[in-house]
Design an enzyme around this catalytic site. Sequence first.
Site, PDB file in Angstrom:
ATOM      1  N   ALA A  46       0.872  -1.172   0.000  1.00  0.00           N
ATOM      2  CA  ALA A  46       0.000   0.000   0.000  1.00  0.00           C
ATOM      3  C   ALA A  46       0.910   1.223   0.000  1.00  0.00           C
ATOM      4  O   ALA A  46       2.103   1.109   0.312  1.00  0.00           O
ATOM      5  CB  ALA A  46      -0.870  -0.015   1.253  1.00  0.00           C
TER       6      ALA A  46
ATOM      7  N   GLY B 144       0.532  -5.060   0.787  1.00  0.00           N
ATOM      8  CA  GLY B 144      -0.659  -5.086  -0.069  1.00  0.00           C
ATOM      9  C   GLY B 144      -0.384  -5.704  -1.435  1.00  0.00           C
ATOM     10  O   GLY B 144      -1.281  -6.288  -2.052  1.00  0.00           O
TER      11      GLY B 144
ATOM     12  N   GLU C 188      -0.529  -9.300  -0.888  1.00  0.00           N
ATOM     13  CA  GLU C 188      -1.941  -9.646  -0.665  1.00  0.00           C
ATOM     14  C   GLU C 188      -2.717  -9.664  -1.983  1.00  0.00           C
ATOM     15  O   GLU C 188      -3.615 -10.481  -2.173  1.00  0.00           O
ATOM     16  CB  GLU C 188      -2.559  -8.653   0.324  1.00  0.00           C
ATOM     17  CG  GLU C 188      -1.954  -8.816   1.725  1.00  0.00           C
ATOM     18  CD  GLU C 188      -2.441  -7.774   2.707  1.00  0.00           C
ATOM     19  OE1 GLU C 188      -2.085  -6.587   2.514  1.00  0.00           O
ATOM     20  OE2 GLU C 188      -3.169  -8.117   3.653  1.00  0.00           O
TER      21      GLU C 188
ATOM     22  N   GLU D  10       4.627  -5.292   7.127  1.00  0.00           N
ATOM     23  CA  GLU D  10       3.786  -4.365   7.911  1.00  0.00           C
ATOM     24  C   GLU D  10       4.297  -4.160   9.334  1.00  0.00           C
ATOM     25  O   GLU D  10       4.248  -3.057   9.867  1.00  0.00           O
ATOM     26  CB  GLU D  10       2.330  -4.858   7.945  1.00  0.00           C
ATOM     27  CG  GLU D  10       1.572  -4.639   6.652  1.00  0.00           C
ATOM     28  CD  GLU D  10       1.770  -5.728   5.630  1.00  0.00           C
ATOM     29  OE1 GLU D  10       2.633  -6.612   5.849  1.00  0.00           O
ATOM     30  OE2 GLU D  10       1.074  -5.705   4.609  1.00  0.00           O
TER      31      GLU D  10
END
Length: 261
Positions: free
Chosen positions: A67, A112, A115, A135
């Site tokens: 992200a 992300g 993911e 993260e």
Amino acid sequence: MGLIKNLFQKIDDGILVISIDRPDKLNALNQATLAELREVIQENYDNDEVSGIIITGSGDKAFAAGADIKEFTELSEVNGRKFAENGQEVMTLIEDCPKPVIAVVNGYALGGGCELALACHMRIATQSARFGMPEVTLGLIPAYGGTQRLSRLIGKGLAYEMMMTGEMISAEKAMDYGLINYLVEDKNKGLEKATALLQRIAQNAPLAISMLINCVNTAFVHDEDGYLMEANSFANCCKSKDFKEGTHAFLEKRKPKFTGD
Ligand code: COA
């Protein structure tokens, strides 16, 4: 279709190739990119011209390096939960797509980005691919379904190791872990392999393929409690001092000093 700025898309012989197109930011998934991904996937659910989808990253360095950390400075407990739920929705839209979706992972697939690869039905990685869930180095946890999908795909022990250390693994290791279906030399070979697989699948009955996707997804029942707990926990991380410290440290290009608060 709205204005698509962060994705490059083309349809070739019935296969839609979506490239995340922010190579100077290592294809980091900012909110605009996520919204575009949602739109493009959604409108191709019923597009008869498309029998399969490939998702990859523009350039040679990254599939997607997570992200967009620049946007993290705006996250509070309240919008942190929204951030997680929105990302989870987009990833589930991909996972539930009635057409086969293959990730061609060409470089970093972090946070992300990892993911996103996990939400695809299959994964092909190039030699340069690196998978990771960093993260925790920012004072956060994965929040786009990663705590659920990674554990299901590679098992709890290996998933814990990746998520607790935050370290990246090589494409070879990803193959050993069962995280990817194929390891290929480079992006062109990855696109060729994904195209060949999708063309083979397109010879079969589309309805049966979409039913298969439903059934396999149901075998790994969407554990609503797991996703809810992920979003709640992410929101809790967002109100911590460690999260502020982790994010600022990344943006200031220094090591974070975590205190546990
Ligand atoms: N969000 C926002 N920007 C990112 C980013 C992310 N997740 N990942 C990389 N970028 C940006 C960098 O800030 C840099 O931008 P700048 O040129 O304006 O400074 C650019 O992309 C290139 O990255 P850089 O860090 O210089 O490349 P590198 O080859 O030295 O390192 C990584 C590559 C992947 C190791 C490093 O970029 C990194 O650790 N990224 C963050 C990964 C992460 O924690 N993702 C999970 C978020 S939940």
